[in-house]
Design a protein around this motif. Structure first.
Motif, mmCIF file in Angstrom:
data_model
loop_
_atom_site.group_PDB
_atom_site.id
_atom_site.type_symbol
_atom_site.label_atom_id
_atom_site.label_comp_id
_atom_site.label_asym_id
_atom_site.label_seq_id
_atom_site.Cartn_x
_atom_site.Cartn_y
_atom_site.Cartn_z
ATOM 1 N N MET A 1 -4.317 -5.515 3.947
ATOM 2 C CA MET A 1 -3.337 -4.634 3.323
ATOM 3 C C MET A 1 -2.159 -5.465 2.830
ATOM 4 N N ASP A 2 -1.976 -5.452 1.509
ATOM 5 C CA ASP A 2 -0.948 -6.286 0.881
ATOM 6 C C ASP A 2 0.251 -5.407 0.531
ATOM 7 N N GLU A 3 1.273 -5.425 1.342
ATOM 8 C CA GLU A 3 2.454 -4.572 1.153
ATOM 9 C C GLU A 3 2.047 -3.147 0.774
ATOM 10 N N PRO A 4 1.212 -2.509 1.607
ATOM 11 C CA PRO A 4 0.619 -1.236 1.185
ATOM 12 C C PRO A 4 1.630 -0.120 0.985
ATOM 13 N N PHE A 5 2.783 -0.226 1.641
ATOM 14 C CA PHE A 5 3.762 0.861 1.496
ATOM 15 C C PHE A 5 4.939 0.446 0.615
ATOM 16 N N GLY A 6 4.763 -0.692 -0.058
ATOM 17 C CA GLY A 6 5.863 -1.241 -0.855
ATOM 18 C C GLY A 6 6.242 -0.382 -2.045
ATOM 19 N N ALA A 7 5.270 0.384 -2.570
ATOM 20 C CA ALA A 7 5.547 1.146 -3.791
ATOM 21 C C ALA A 7 5.976 2.582 -3.488
ATOM 22 N N VAL A 8 6.108 2.904 -2.192
ATOM 23 C CA VAL A 8 6.463 4.274 -1.814
ATOM 24 C C VAL A 8 7.955 4.305 -1.480
ATOM 25 N N ASP A 9 8.623 5.387 -1.834
ATOM 26 C CA ASP A 9 10.066 5.418 -1.579
ATOM 27 C C ASP A 9 10.325 5.427 -0.062
ATOM 28 N N PRO A 10 11.494 4.903 0.340
ATOM 29 C CA PRO A 10 11.764 4.668 1.765
ATOM 30 C C PRO A 10 11.625 5.911 2.637
ATOM 31 N N LEU B 1 -1.232 12.808 -8.905
ATOM 32 C CA LEU B 1 -0.824 12.702 -7.510
ATOM 33 C C LEU B 1 0.535 12.023 -7.365
ATOM 34 N N SER B 2 1.213 12.312 -6.268
ATOM 35 C CA SER B 2 2.469 11.623 -5.973
ATOM 36 C C SER B 2 2.154 10.234 -5.439
ATOM 37 N N GLY B 3 3.171 9.388 -5.380
ATOM 38 C CA GLY B 3 2.980 8.028 -4.881
ATOM 39 C C GLY B 3 2.381 8.012 -3.480
ATOM 40 N N GLY B 4 2.865 8.901 -2.624
ATOM 41 C CA GLY B 4 2.374 8.947 -1.251
ATOM 42 C C GLY B 4 0.916 9.377 -1.179
ATOM 43 N N GLU B 5 0.565 10.342 -2.019
ATOM 44 C CA GLU B 5 -0.828 10.808 -2.033
ATOM 45 C C GLU B 5 -1.751 9.715 -2.544
ATOM 46 N N ARG C 1 9.555 8.548 2.258
ATOM 47 C CA ARG C 1 8.157 8.858 2.524
ATOM 48 C C ARG C 1 7.436 7.707 3.226
ATOM 49 N N ARG C 2 7.986 6.484 3.072
ATOM 50 C CA ARG C 2 7.314 5.327 3.662
ATOM 51 C C ARG C 2 7.175 5.491 5.169
ATOM 52 N N ASP C 3 8.238 5.942 5.795
ATOM 53 C CA ASP C 3 8.240 6.103 7.241
ATOM 54 C C ASP C 3 7.126 7.056 7.682
ATOM 55 N N GLY C 4 7.006 8.167 6.969
ATOM 56 C CA GLY C 4 5.964 9.136 7.300
ATOM 57 C C GLY C 4 4.573 8.557 7.124
ATOM 58 N N LEU C 5 4.395 7.820 6.020
ATOM 59 C CA LEU C 5 3.079 7.232 5.755
ATOM 60 C C LEU C 5 2.732 6.168 6.792
ATOM 61 N N GLN C 6 3.749 5.416 7.210
ATOM 62 C CA GLN C 6 3.506 4.402 8.248
ATOM 63 C C GLN C 6 3.034 5.071 9.540
#
Lengths: 234, 393
Positions: free
Chosen positions: B168-177, B145-149, B179-184
């Motif tokens: 949630m401990d920096e849950p989007f910290g490991a996702v590139d910027p 899976l990709s990081g976002g998945e 994709r981070r916006d979309g995941l947020q």
């Protein structure tokens, strides 16, 4: 070439395959001795390795003690068990040979189990703990499965060493293929010495390949390297 | 709004001192997170935000004070049982590499000894909720899976046993910027459905502003510097520390918080190809705000502006005369993005379009300015004038 012909003839001779000194009996002794030593060694080494691997405590002491098994030459262990085995009236043969081989079987398994468990990402362990796993559940459901390839590699190393070294059991009446070599040396039969040594080598290779196959089969597909596939994003 | 399935989380004078350290890591922290809200703990490193969060599921035991969930002291349960009732998402996601996605999602249900078919149903439902087709993903492994998945699976796993509270401990910290916006955004949509009480740790003030219903800003030594809604913190920082921490661009950050849907829309003068010029002139004259008409296609999608000049004379209008490039904004667009789009266009109006690109209304630059000057609702539920409690005043 002439020598090789004699070796082939030795293998082809029905006498080589029959009787107390025939290959089947000695091979069976060899395999059962190695299996018993590996089993006992694993029973000692696995729990020990898991304990120090999970807790991270006592590692130096345990690994040091285990490595004494490697520091003393294999033949030395047979010498060490020889005297007490006689004095205690245990006799010689199978069990003293098992005891002499166990110190050889333990170190690779302890070391690999410990290393394998320590290499499990601390974030995974924290995630497991944070989800409400008990310590033994973390060990059983996360650390052991993830470390399994490394643990099995340790058992594999151990098995190959034990199979090769079981040959020495002949010196304390443990039989094995070593007995054929010993007899061959005594009667000056180089062909038999070579043929038996060849069998030991073959057995070690078969052991190596079997354990490699087990290791592959027991490794979760998720732990196999998928190369760049993991990097692709959807 | 749906009822919250979350529970109130309250810190009461919570202190954490590590042995051998004089200064506390968390100092007398008191705050209440209402059920179903996201509380972001934010601050520089060493401010005790992660420590504070981990005390909720007792990965770190407090040395003083108490924490309650739904009024119940967290110390009244064995730690493992408490943790099974609290979802946990970490930065590195922490999926178990040897388990499939389905098995990963089922970790907590399995700990709770759910029946196999109940677990299977729940994991499929969860994968669906986080936008991963169960049939396609259930039997795959995390390394496929990709990081976002993976991050989405991490959220699904945390939601598995339907816990009232999630950490949630920096849950989007490991996702590139990117994709981070979309995941947020995706997570916020998900949260609007599940309404969990969420304690969210980040060091990124922009993420805090975006994700938080309320923000607790902590400073070194685990001292609570301000606890309020993002809007109230940006409008009225409580101290110089907070003001510095949120940054000099807090005016722009406030723009990032507002959404186009919050603005008053202007009714556009809609024009279609072939309509009579005189008729359009009449309609435009009746509007006191507009000097432009909006040309749309048969599906009501904007094509461009028609100005007074194009309307001179008689007969049907010429669609080719329209000034193309009417900036379109969506109701969910931030005011910052909307403003940026509008400033780049000759006509300083934005066309609000729905999900199919059809015209829903117009917004103006003036409306955005007005919005920034409007009073801000604080954590106390009261409206406060902007700058009212400004630390510098």
């Amino acid at each position: 070439m002439e020598f090789l012909g004699e070796v082939v003839a030795w293998f082809a001779n029905p006498e080589t395959w029959s009787g107390r000194n025939g290959i089947p009996i000695r091979l069976w002794e060899h395999v059962s001795l190695a299996a018993a030593a590996l089993a006992v060694g694993t029973l000692i080494a696995l729990p020990l390795g898991m304990l120090i691997g999970h807790t991270g405590r006592g590692a130096l002491a345990v690994v040091s003690i285990a490595n004494i098994g490697r520091a003393i030459p294999s033949l030395g262990w047979f010498g060490i068990v020889f005297v007490p085995a006689l004095n205690l009236g245990l006799g010689l043969g199978f069990w003293p040979s098992v005891i002499a081989l166990v110190p050889l079987a333990v170190p690779p398994i302890v070391t690999n189990t410990y290393t394998g468990l320590r290499e499990v990402d601390r974030d995974l362990v924290e995630a497991a703990r944070g989800m409400g796993m008990r310590e033994w559940q973390i060990l059983r459901r996360l650390e052991i499965p993830v470390a399994l390839p490394v643990i099995l590699a340790g058992i594999r190393t151990s098995a190959v060493q034990v199979v090769a070294t079981a040959t020495l059991a002949a010196v304390i009446a443990g039989g094995t293929l070593g007995q054929l070599i010993l007899v061959g040396i005594n009667i000056g039969d180089e062909v038999q010495v070579f043929g038996a040594a060849l069998l030991v080598a073959l057995l070690a290779i078969v052991t190596e390949l079997s354990f490699a196959a087990i290791q592959r089969a027991a490794t979760s597909p998720g732990l196999r390297d998928r190369g760049s596939a993991a990097e692709l994003s959807v | 709004m749906q009822d919250a399935s979350g529970a109130v989380v309250a810190f009461e004078h919570v202190t954490k001192r590590y042995p051998g350290s004089d200064a506390p890591a968390v100092d007398n922290l008191t705050l209440t997170v209402p059920a179903g809200e996201i509380c972001v703990l934010v601050g520089p490193s060493g401010c005790g935000k992660t420590t504070s969060m981990k005390m909720v599921n007792r990965l770190i035991e407090p040395t003083g004070g108490r924490i309650t969930i739904g009024g119940e002291d967290i110390m009244s349960l064995p730690a493992v049982e408490l943790r099974r009732r609290i979802g946990y998402v970490i930065q590195q996601v922490g999926l178990f590499p040897h388990l499939t996605i389905g098995e990963n999602t089922a970790v907590v249900p399995k700990l709770l000894r759910w029946k196999a078919d109940r677990t299977r149903k729940r994991t499929d439902e969860l994968l669906d909720i986080v936008g991963l087709d169960p049939a396609r993903y259930r039997d795959r492994y995390p390394n496929e899976l990709s990081g976002g998945e993976r991050q989405r699976v991490g959220v699904a796993r945390a939601l598995a046993a339907d816990p009232p509270v999630m950490l949630m401990d920096e849950p989007f910290g490991a996702v590139d910027p990117i994709r981070r916006d979309g995941l947020q955004n995706e997570f916020l949509r998900l949260q609007s459905r599940v309404r969990k009480t969420i304690i969210f740790v980040t060091h990124d003030v922009d993420e805090a502003i975006k994700m938080g219903d309320r923000i607790a800003i902590l400073q070194r030594g685990g001292i609570l510097a301000q606890y309020d809604t993002p809007a109230a913190i940006l409008a009225n920082p409580a101290s110089e520390f907070v003001e510095r921490f949120v940054g000099a661009d807090r005016g722009l950050k406030r723009l990032s918080m507002g959404r186009v849907r919050d603005l008053d829309h202007i009714e556009p003068v809609i024009v279609r190809s072939g309509e009579d010029r005189a008729e359009i002139r009449k309609r435009l004259d009746r509007s006191d705000e507009l000097t432009f008409a909006l040309l749309v296609d048969d599906d009501n999608r904007p094509l461009g502006w028609i100005d007074q000049h194009d309307l001179r004379g008689d007969g049907p209008i010429d669609p080719g005369a329209a000034t193309p490039g009417a900036p379109t904004v969506e109701p969910e667009s931030t005011l910052r993005d909307a403003l940026s789009a509008m400033l780049g266009s000759s006509v300083q109006l934005g066309v609000v379009v729905d999900e199919r690109g059809r015209v829903a209304g117009l917004v103006s630059v003036d409306a955005i300015g007005e919005r920034l000057r409007a009073p801000v609702r604080g954590v106390d539920g009261e409206l406060h004038e902007v700058g009212e409690a400004d630390a510098t005043s």
